[in-house]
Write a protein that holds these residues in place. Structure first.
Motif, PDB file in Angstrom:
ATOM      1  N   LYS A 153       0.796  -7.564  -4.508  1.00 52.86           N
ATOM      2  CA  LYS A 153       1.756  -7.045  -2.950  1.00 52.86           C
ATOM      3  C   LYS A 153       0.652  -5.912  -2.099  1.00 52.86           C
ATOM      4  O   LYS A 153      -0.367  -6.092  -1.560  1.00 52.86           O
ATOM      5  CB  LYS A 153       2.604  -6.887  -3.112  1.00 52.86           C
ATOM      6  CG  LYS A 153       2.516  -6.360  -0.950  1.00 52.86           C
ATOM      7  CD  LYS A 153       4.184  -6.055  -0.462  1.00 52.86           C
ATOM      8  CE  LYS A 153       4.522  -4.581  -1.753  1.00 52.86           C
ATOM      9  NZ  LYS A 153       6.328  -4.120  -1.402  1.00 52.86           N
ATOM     10  N   ASP A 154      -0.125  -4.800  -2.872  1.00 52.80           N
ATOM     11  CA  ASP A 154      -0.876  -4.015  -2.587  1.00 52.80           C
ATOM     12  C   ASP A 154      -2.146  -4.236  -2.634  1.00 52.80           C
ATOM     13  O   ASP A 154      -3.385  -4.168  -2.205  1.00 52.80           O
ATOM     14  CB  ASP A 154      -0.845  -2.589  -3.618  1.00 52.80           C
ATOM     15  CG  ASP A 154       0.798  -1.975  -3.100  1.00 52.80           C
ATOM     16  OD1 ASP A 154       1.231  -2.369  -2.127  1.00 52.80           O
ATOM     17  OD2 ASP A 154       0.847  -0.977  -4.099  1.00 52.80           O
ATOM     18  N   TRP A 155      -2.574  -5.383  -3.637  1.00 55.60           N
ATOM     19  CA  TRP A 155      -4.225  -5.482  -3.859  1.00 55.60           C
ATOM     20  C   TRP A 155      -4.441  -6.600  -3.177  1.00 55.60           C
ATOM     21  O   TRP A 155      -5.493  -7.593  -3.124  1.00 55.60           O
ATOM     22  CB  TRP A 155      -4.192  -5.896  -5.688  1.00 55.60           C
ATOM     23  CG  TRP A 155      -4.868  -4.618  -6.066  1.00 55.60           C
ATOM     24  CD1 TRP A 155      -4.884  -3.769  -6.196  1.00 55.60           C
ATOM     25  CD2 TRP A 155      -4.136  -4.444  -7.891  1.00 55.60           C
ATOM     26  NE1 TRP A 155      -4.951  -2.797  -6.709  1.00 55.60           N
ATOM     27  CE2 TRP A 155      -4.752  -3.688  -8.505  1.00 55.60           C
ATOM     28  CE3 TRP A 155      -4.376  -6.258  -9.117  1.00 55.60           C
ATOM     29  CZ2 TRP A 155      -4.330  -3.216  -9.558  1.00 55.60           C
ATOM     30  CZ3 TRP A 155      -3.770  -5.630 -10.483  1.00 55.60           C
ATOM     31  CH2 TRP A 155      -4.811  -4.331 -10.496  1.00 55.60           C
ATOM     32  N   GLU A 156      -3.409  -7.050  -2.281  1.00 53.76           N
ATOM     33  CA  GLU A 156      -3.375  -8.925  -1.269  1.00 53.76           C
ATOM     34  C   GLU A 156      -3.742  -9.331  -2.962  1.00 53.76           C
ATOM     35  O   GLU A 156      -4.615 -11.151  -2.161  1.00 53.76           O
ATOM     36  CB  GLU A 156      -4.142  -8.370  -0.564  1.00 53.76           C
ATOM     37  CG  GLU A 156      -4.576  -7.080   0.443  1.00 53.76           C
ATOM     38  CD  GLU A 156      -5.363  -7.176   1.446  1.00 53.76           C
ATOM     39  OE1 GLU A 156      -5.208  -8.079   2.732  1.00 53.76           O
ATOM     40  OE2 GLU A 156      -5.777  -6.113   1.033  1.00 53.76           O
ATOM     41  N   SER A 157      -2.971  -9.628  -3.754  1.00 51.60           N
ATOM     42  CA  SER A 157      -3.810 -11.069  -4.112  1.00 51.60           C
ATOM     43  C   SER A 157      -2.139 -12.023  -4.636  1.00 51.60           C
ATOM     44  O   SER A 157      -2.160 -12.238  -5.403  1.00 51.60           O
ATOM     45  CB  SER A 157      -3.661 -10.890  -5.895  1.00 51.60           C
ATOM     46  OG  SER A 157      -2.844  -9.516  -6.675  1.00 51.60           O
ATOM     47  N   GLY A 212       0.584  -0.565   0.201  1.00 49.50           N
ATOM     48  CA  GLY A 212       0.291   0.026  -0.189  1.00 49.50           C
ATOM     49  C   GLY A 212       0.879   1.626   0.001  1.00 49.50           C
ATOM     50  O   GLY A 212       0.833   2.053   0.198  1.00 49.50           O
ATOM     51  N   GLY A 213       2.262   1.255   0.265  1.00 48.13           N
ATOM     52  CA  GLY A 213       2.994   2.446  -0.174  1.00 48.13           C
ATOM     53  C   GLY A 213       2.900   2.182   2.064  1.00 48.13           C
ATOM     54  O   GLY A 213       2.461   2.443   2.094  1.00 48.13           O
ATOM     55  N   PRO A 214       3.981   3.836   1.366  1.00 49.29           N
ATOM     56  CA  PRO A 214       4.325   4.711   2.812  1.00 49.29           C
ATOM     57  C   PRO A 214       3.387   5.976   2.971  1.00 49.29           C
ATOM     58  O   PRO A 214       3.034   6.305   4.206  1.00 49.29           O
ATOM     59  CB  PRO A 214       5.249   5.632   2.986  1.00 49.29           C
ATOM     60  CG  PRO A 214       5.404   5.856   1.331  1.00 49.29           C
ATOM     61  CD  PRO A 214       4.829   4.829   0.966  1.00 49.29           C
ATOM     62  N   LEU A 215       2.057   6.426   2.304  1.00 49.07           N
ATOM     63  CA  LEU A 215       1.351   7.369   2.748  1.00 49.07           C
ATOM     64  C   LEU A 215      -0.006   6.673   2.990  1.00 49.07           C
ATOM     65  O   LEU A 215      -0.768   5.541   2.582  1.00 49.07           O
ATOM     66  CB  LEU A 215       1.335   8.027   1.679  1.00 49.07           C
ATOM     67  CG  LEU A 215       2.973   9.202   0.576  1.00 49.07           C
ATOM     68  CD1 LEU A 215       1.833   9.269  -0.866  1.00 49.07           C
ATOM     69  CD2 LEU A 215       3.253   9.415   1.860  1.00 49.07           C
ATOM     70  N   ARG A 227       4.509  -5.562  -7.234  1.00 50.47           N
ATOM     71  CA  ARG A 227       4.039  -3.934  -5.989  1.00 50.47           C
ATOM     72  C   ARG A 227       2.665  -4.592  -5.992  1.00 50.47           C
ATOM     73  O   ARG A 227       1.533  -4.357  -5.306  1.00 50.47           O
ATOM     74  CB  ARG A 227       4.537  -3.035  -6.580  1.00 50.47           C
ATOM     75  CG  ARG A 227       3.590  -2.108  -5.850  1.00 50.47           C
ATOM     76  CD  ARG A 227       4.068  -0.120  -6.571  1.00 50.47           C
ATOM     77  NE  ARG A 227       3.831  -0.472  -8.096  1.00 50.47           N
ATOM     78  CZ  ARG A 227       2.615   0.381  -8.133  1.00 50.47           C
ATOM     79  NH1 ARG A 227       1.629   0.520  -6.808  1.00 50.47           N
ATOM     80  NH2 ARG A 227       1.791   0.164  -9.349  1.00 50.47           N
ATOM     81  N   LEU A 228       1.765  -4.709  -7.470  1.00 46.50           N
ATOM     82  CA  LEU A 228       0.510  -4.375  -7.425  1.00 46.50           C
ATOM     83  C   LEU A 228      -0.919  -5.830  -6.830  1.00 46.50           C
ATOM     84  O   LEU A 228      -1.027  -5.251  -5.921  1.00 46.50           O
ATOM     85  CB  LEU A 228      -0.061  -4.058  -8.786  1.00 46.50           C
ATOM     86  CG  LEU A 228       0.472  -3.404  -9.911  1.00 46.50           C
ATOM     87  CD1 LEU A 228      -0.393  -2.956 -11.189  1.00 46.50           C
ATOM     88  CD2 LEU A 228      -0.468  -1.808  -9.349  1.00 46.50           C
ATOM     89  N   THR A 257      12.085  -4.390 -14.074  1.00 50.70           N
ATOM     90  CA  THR A 257      11.163  -3.613 -13.395  1.00 50.70           C
ATOM     91  C   THR A 257       9.840  -3.791 -13.622  1.00 50.70           C
ATOM     92  O   THR A 257       8.827  -3.398 -13.304  1.00 50.70           O
ATOM     93  CB  THR A 257      11.650  -1.948 -13.666  1.00 50.70           C
ATOM     94  OG1 THR A 257      11.370  -1.822 -14.473  1.00 50.70           O
ATOM     95  CG2 THR A 257      12.726  -1.642 -12.434  1.00 50.70           C
ATOM     96  N   PHE A 258       9.775  -4.294 -15.285  1.00 47.15           N
ATOM     97  CA  PHE A 258       8.245  -4.725 -15.239  1.00 47.15           C
ATOM     98  C   PHE A 258       7.599  -5.679 -14.410  1.00 47.15           C
ATOM     99  O   PHE A 258       6.788  -5.615 -13.972  1.00 47.15           O
ATOM    100  CB  PHE A 258       8.871  -5.138 -16.537  1.00 47.15           C
ATOM    101  CG  PHE A 258       6.891  -5.681 -17.421  1.00 47.15           C
ATOM    102  CD1 PHE A 258       6.221  -4.491 -18.030  1.00 47.15           C
ATOM    103  CD2 PHE A 258       6.332  -6.943 -17.306  1.00 47.15           C
ATOM    104  CE1 PHE A 258       5.129  -4.543 -19.004  1.00 47.15           C
ATOM    105  CE2 PHE A 258       4.869  -6.865 -17.996  1.00 47.15           C
ATOM    106  CZ  PHE A 258       4.224  -5.979 -18.206  1.00 47.15           C
ATOM    107  N   THR A 259       8.226  -6.890 -14.514  1.00 44.19           N
ATOM    108  CA  THR A 259       8.425  -7.444 -12.892  1.00 44.19           C
ATOM    109  C   THR A 259       7.506  -7.208 -11.972  1.00 44.19           C
ATOM    110  O   THR A 259       6.796  -7.698 -11.115  1.00 44.19           O
ATOM    111  CB  THR A 259       8.635  -9.080 -13.411  1.00 44.19           C
ATOM    112  OG1 THR A 259       9.071  -9.835 -14.468  1.00 44.19           O
ATOM    113  CG2 THR A 259       9.442  -9.765 -11.951  1.00 44.19           C
ATOM    114  N   GLU A 260       8.779  -6.179 -11.818  1.00 42.53           N
ATOM    115  CA  GLU A 260       9.174  -5.366 -10.063  1.00 42.53           C
ATOM    116  C   GLU A 260       7.260  -4.912 -10.063  1.00 42.53           C
ATOM    117  O   GLU A 260       6.350  -4.973  -8.890  1.00 42.53           O
ATOM    118  CB  GLU A 260      10.136  -4.633  -9.669  1.00 42.53           C
ATOM    119  CG  GLU A 260      11.138  -5.653  -9.734  1.00 42.53           C
ATOM    120  CD  GLU A 260      10.810  -6.544  -8.186  1.00 42.53           C
ATOM    121  OE1 GLU A 260      11.309  -6.794  -7.579  1.00 42.53           O
ATOM    122  OE2 GLU A 260      11.689  -8.101  -9.233  1.00 42.53           O
ATOM    123  N   ASP A 261       6.771  -4.011 -10.999  1.00 42.67           N
ATOM    124  CA  ASP A 261       5.724  -3.081 -10.765  1.00 42.67           C
ATOM    125  C   ASP A 261       4.599  -4.703 -10.334  1.00 42.67           C
ATOM    126  O   ASP A 261       3.597  -4.146  -9.873  1.00 42.67           O
ATOM    127  CB  ASP A 261       5.467  -2.591 -12.443  1.00 42.67           C
ATOM    128  CG  ASP A 261       4.971  -1.131 -11.616  1.00 42.67           C
ATOM    129  OD1 ASP A 261       4.818  -0.737 -10.235  1.00 42.67           O
ATOM    130  OD2 ASP A 261       3.694  -0.775 -12.615  1.00 42.67           O
TER     131      ASP A 261
END
Length: 567
Positions: free
Chosen positions: A542-546, A379-382, A539-540, A532-536
């Motif tokens: 992780k953020d989407w909890e998928s 979800g990031g730091p914010l 990230r999604l 970085t395509f994989t890393e993004d």
């Protein structure tokens, strides 16, 4: 319980045979072990007499083993009792749980039968050997029925017993499998259930996130500049700019499409502001209009000083000036090499970049290493009310969902298979991350087998010669697992209609973001290490909890089985 008693009797008969009670035993054995006294005691206890021979010597040695067997048999009987009691007291459980419990009880019973059968087989084999040894010292009338058998017949008897136990083992497996199925295709459903459990979603522990509030001053701006790499790099750069803007209490200005990508085609800028509940991000066009085209960057404080200030070359400066932007001299905040970035803290950033100037810029921060664990948390730091701030636009999200509904279904693996330009890039790393196609196919097949998914979505820049070979080699349980790519435009298919309706078709960045979205929504994801395509995508997820416990980089933990020499 009656069946158990019969089984116990069978065990006793394997040790003591009533028809051998009058058998004569050679003198040395009787004098050494005091057989008469032993016979008398055992006869009083069991109600019959028998003549001792070498078979009972084996019995004495095996007696502790069978005591253990009987002990565990009683434990299993107790387990039956307790399990049945537990089953009767949990009538409120769901039918699947009840079926599983019944199958487990039936399997336990069959396992006990198998244990007794194997014990009997073991004893009969020992008895056969023992009686064969005694045959030379006794008459034919004193031989047991098994001892009188021809060795061939004894071998056939053992073979038949072993086959019976194999058959019983298969029955036990089917009983355990049956609790998971209600149709003829039972084993496949069971494998899928196991795959779902093995590759379940990762608990991201979102409630434990460390967050800061982004409350920008209304007339203070941070002008984002991202110049390194392709779109994935730029999105990471933008995400870090958002963190800097929050620390410095500034509104972030998204770059113009004339000097960077057209971000509003792949991102929903309004989504970011809605998630924060205030205006924290504006487009360059809105910024330009608010300033009445009097655009000026008051201070250019460079995060990186090497290999060039702010990682902005002369060409980029010219593009900025062509937009009517004036700026002062580029000022390095410190000595910082983009290739060897130092770990920096929030306090470092606030000390070096805080300013009362209206508009500041800090240059490209893709390689900046500031509070990494904080920035990369789910979800990031914010602090915000959404799952993530930087995510695909609504149109791309809907198109991805329609594609999944059309071609993939709920359960699928997504594979980002980076190849173009990756051979040289990977071989420069230690260890290399570029794998031969057969090795890659083997790694992918293992993940498919673990996750038990029917199809693979393939996001790749590989040549058709490579993907065709890869497809032919991904075989699990004798079946080829389909590799599915987005097909060419077909007016009969409606999954991509939204993109055409909004003139977003044939845009490479839109297609790349669509690929990311489909991969991020998958059951399991296999990525390319170093991309970085994989890393993004990670990230999604992780953020989407998928994110799944089975997510991994291609051939993670392995080395390529062949690496070309350097030039």
């Amino acid at each position: 319980m009656e069946r158990e008693s019969e089984s116990s009797s069978d065990e006793e008969e394997s040790l003591i045979h009533p028809n051998e009670t009058n058998k004569q035993v050679p003198g040395p054995l009787r004098s050494t072990f005091q057989i008469d006294e032993f016979k008398t005691r055992m006869g009083r206890r069991f109600g019959f007499h028998f003549q001792f021979n070498k078979r009972y010597l084996f019995a004495i040695f095996l007696l502790p083993l069978f005591i253990l067997i009987l002990y565990f048999s009683m434990d299993i009987r107790n387990l039956f009792t307790n399990a049945i009691a537990s089953s009767s007291s949990s009538l409120q459980t769901d039918p699947l749980t009840n079926r599983m419990r019944e199958s487990e009880l039936r399997a336990l019973y069959l396992l006990r039968q198998q244990q007794l059968g194997l014990s009997s087989l073991w004893n009969r084999t020992l008895s056969g050997k023992s009686n064969s040894a005694l045959n030379s010292n006794s008459t034919s009338n004193s031989s047991s029925a098994l001892g009188q058998q021809d060795p061939f017949l004894l071998g056939q008897d053992v073979k038949s017993a072993v086959l019976k136990q194999i058959s019983l083992n298969k029955e036990i497996q089917q009983v355990l499998l049956s609790s998971h199925h209600s149709s003829a295709n039972l084993s496949e459903d069971w494998e899928k259930d196991i795959g779902d459990q093995r590759c379940r979603k990762v608990d991201e522990n979102m409630s434990q996130r460390k967050r800061i509030e982004w409350k920008p001053r209304s007339n203070k701006y941070l002008f984002a500049i991202c110049a390194s790499g392709q779109m994935s790099n730029r999105l990471i750069c933008l995400e870090k700019h958002m963190f800097f803007a929050a620390l410095l209490n500034r509104i972030l200005v998204i770059p113009s499409s004339k000097v960077d990508y057209q971000y509003d085609r792949v991102l929903d800028i309004d989504h970011i502001n809605k998630c924060l509940g205030r205006k924290v991000v504006i487009t360059f066009e809105d910024f330009s209009e608010s300033k009445k085209n009097r655009l000026h960057i008051n201070r250019f404080i460079c995060y990186f000083s090497l290999p060039q200030p702010c990682y902005v070359d002369d060409e980029h400066v010219k593009k900025l000036k062509s937009l009517g932007i004036s700026m002062g001299k580029l000022e390095p905040a410190w000595v910082e090499d983009m290739k060897k970035p130092n770990k920096r803290t929030v306090q470092d950033v606030e000390a070096k970049f805080s300013s009362d100037d209206e508009v500041i810029a800090i240059g490209d921060v893709f390689y900046a290493d500031v509070e990494k664990e904080w920035v990369t948390q789910p979800g990031g730091p914010l602090a915000h009310k959404c799952k993530t701030l930087i995510e695909p636009s609504r149109l791309i999200m809907l198109t991805a969902q329609r594609f999944i509904q059309t071609f993939l279904g709920k359960s699928y693996i997504a594979l980002h298979f980076r190849r173009h330009g990756f051979l040289k890039f990977c071989n420069a790393k230690k260890p290399s991350c570029f794998f031969p196609i057969p090795q890659a196919a083997d790694c992918i097949s293992r993940v498919v087998e673990r996750a038990y998914t029917p199809v693979i979505y393939l996001s790749t820049d590989a040549a058709e010669s490579e993907t065709n070979l890869l497809q032919s080699l991904i075989v699990v349980n004798g079946k080829v697992v389909p590799l599915i790519k987005r097909p060419a435009r077909n007016s009969a298919e409606k999954w991509d209609a939204l993109l055409y309706r909004h003139n977003l078709q044939d845009d490479p960045q839109v297609e790349a973001m669509l690929d990311k979205t489909i991969c991020a929504m998958s059951s399991v994801f296999i990525g390319s290490s170093g991309s970085t395509f994989t890393e993004d995508i990670l990230r999604l997820r992780k953020d989407w909890e998928s994110a799944s416990l089975c997510d991994e980089y291609l051939c993670q933990g392995e080395l390529p089985n062949f690496i070309a020499e350097d030039e």
